[in-house]
Design a protein around this motif. Sequence first.
Motif, PDB file in Angstrom:
ATOM      1  N   LYS A  67       0.836  -1.194   0.000  1.00  0.00           N
ATOM      2  CA  LYS A  67       0.000   0.000   0.000  1.00  0.00           C
ATOM      3  C   LYS A  67       0.871   1.245   0.000  1.00  0.00           C
ATOM      4  N   GLU A  81      -6.448  11.402  -5.244  1.00  0.00           N
ATOM      5  CA  GLU A  81      -6.088  10.460  -6.304  1.00  0.00           C
ATOM      6  C   GLU A  81      -4.611  10.088  -6.173  1.00  0.00           C
ATOM      7  N   LEU A 103      -4.895   4.610  -9.463  1.00  0.00           N
ATOM      8  CA  LEU A 103      -5.618   3.889  -8.424  1.00  0.00           C
ATOM      9  C   LEU A 103      -6.971   4.553  -8.149  1.00  0.00           C
ATOM     10  N   VAL A 145     -10.222   8.345  -3.553  1.00  0.00           N
ATOM     11  CA  VAL A 145     -10.803   8.248  -2.214  1.00  0.00           C
ATOM     12  C   VAL A 145     -11.366   9.614  -1.832  1.00  0.00           C
ATOM     13  N   LYS A 205      -4.975   5.563   2.523  1.00  0.00           N
ATOM     14  CA  LYS A 205      -4.174   4.448   2.047  1.00  0.00           C
ATOM     15  C   LYS A 205      -4.715   3.918   0.721  1.00  0.00           C
ATOM     16  N   PHE A 206      -3.796   3.669  -0.194  1.00  0.00           N
ATOM     17  CA  PHE A 206      -4.130   3.120  -1.507  1.00  0.00           C
ATOM     18  C   PHE A 206      -3.495   1.736  -1.652  1.00  0.00           C
TER      19      PHE A 206
END
Length: 241
Positions: free
Chosen positions: A159, A177, A191, A194, A207-208
């Motif tokens: 992550k 982003e 990704l 959020v 967190k991505f």
Amino acid sequence: MSPTRLFFTGHPGEKVSQVATLHNSSDKDYIFSISLKDWYREEDGNKVYLDAGKLPTSNASWVSTVENSVTIPAGTTKEVTITMQIPANASGSAVKNSMLFFTQIPQQADMASIENGIGIVTLFEVGLHIYYTPPGNQTKSLDIANISDILNDNTENKKVAVDINNDGNTINDATVEFELTNTDNGAEFKLPAVSISMLPGTKQVVKFSLPEKISGNFLGVAIIKMAGSNDLVVGEKNFKL
């Protein structure tokens, strides 16, 4: 319920009101009790609730409704007026918040089912965010404090964490982003974005999750798009994954 958030503003000593609408599209009558709680958001975005008046940022004691409960017959809509009495000594700079809960009260048929052990009774509860922002608070600003990787032996759990500070003086809604570019072969990965909502003076870690089995040298770019603004906040970091 609509809306799910109410934003109040006004000067010390002023009384202001807004309306929330509850819709009952079912064939059953519902009765809801009305109560208030304080809440804050942890750095991971999770909300924590406390009794009303426990937090220094609470405006729960300012908020009132005409009744402590509301009945919504089947197939009808009910409007509830929420009133905020801003204290005469209210701060001219502090943003305050609370949550107004509508909690279903079990009726006789529900209680009979519980006592007889017949099935599972599900009760509804909905929350309405209540915010107060002083009229002079107009600065929207978010800052990327850090970008870091979170790597485990299990490559499926890789992550990237983006630490964000709200260094403005008002509530800030934004979309975060994250894009990765492989600097060895030019492959790009965008990704899923959020959405966040932050009170002033708070921090949140977004967190991505990275694609499975990703490896190589990458340039990571975090982009924050604030609602109601054309300004972008951009942060970059090089990674070896």
